[in-house]
Design a protein around this motif. Structure first.
Motif: not given
Length: 99
Positions: A82, A85-86, A89-90
Motif C-alpha cells: 500500500q 502504491n501511494k 500515485d504521488a
C-alpha cells in the motif's frame, strides 16, 4: 455494585523525544527509513518461513505461533504494498503537474 476507577500507568515520552530529535536533526533520510522498513518486513517473512518449517519438522507444537508469525508477515507485506502504491500515485501526480 461499586465501580473502581481506572489505574493508568504514565507514558514515558523519552522514546518519542528521541525519534523527534533524530528527525529534526536529519540524521536519517527517507532512503534509510525505507531500507530499514523493508529489512523489518523481510525479517518478518523469514521468521514466518522458519516457523512453518519448524512446525513441519515437529520442533513447534503450538500452531498459534506459526499462525501469528504468518499473519504478521502478511500484514507487513500488505502495508508495504500500500505504501508502494501511494508512492507511485504521488510520483505520477507530480509528473502530471504543469510547470
Amino acid at each position: 455494585m461499586r465501580v473502581e476507577g481506572l489505574k493508568l500507568t504514565p507514558v514515558s515520552s523519552a522514546g518519542i523525544e528521541q525519534n523527534a530529535s533524530e528527525v529534526a536533526s536529519g540524521s536519517k533520510n527517507f532512503g534509510e527509513f525505507l531500507t530499514e522498513a523493508l529489512g523489518e518486513v523481510n525479517q518478518l517473512q523469514n521468521d514466518s518461513a522458519k516457523a512453518s518449517f519448524d512446525l513441519a519438522a515437529g520442533k513447534l507444537q503450538d500452531v498459534s505461533q506459526v499462525t501469528i508469525a504468518a499473519e504478521k508477515a502478511n500484514i507487513a507485506i500488505q502495508l508495504t504494498m500500500q505504501v508502494r502504491n501511494k508512492m507511485i500515485d504521488a510520483y505520477q501526480e507530480v509528473m502530471r503537474m504543469q510547470v
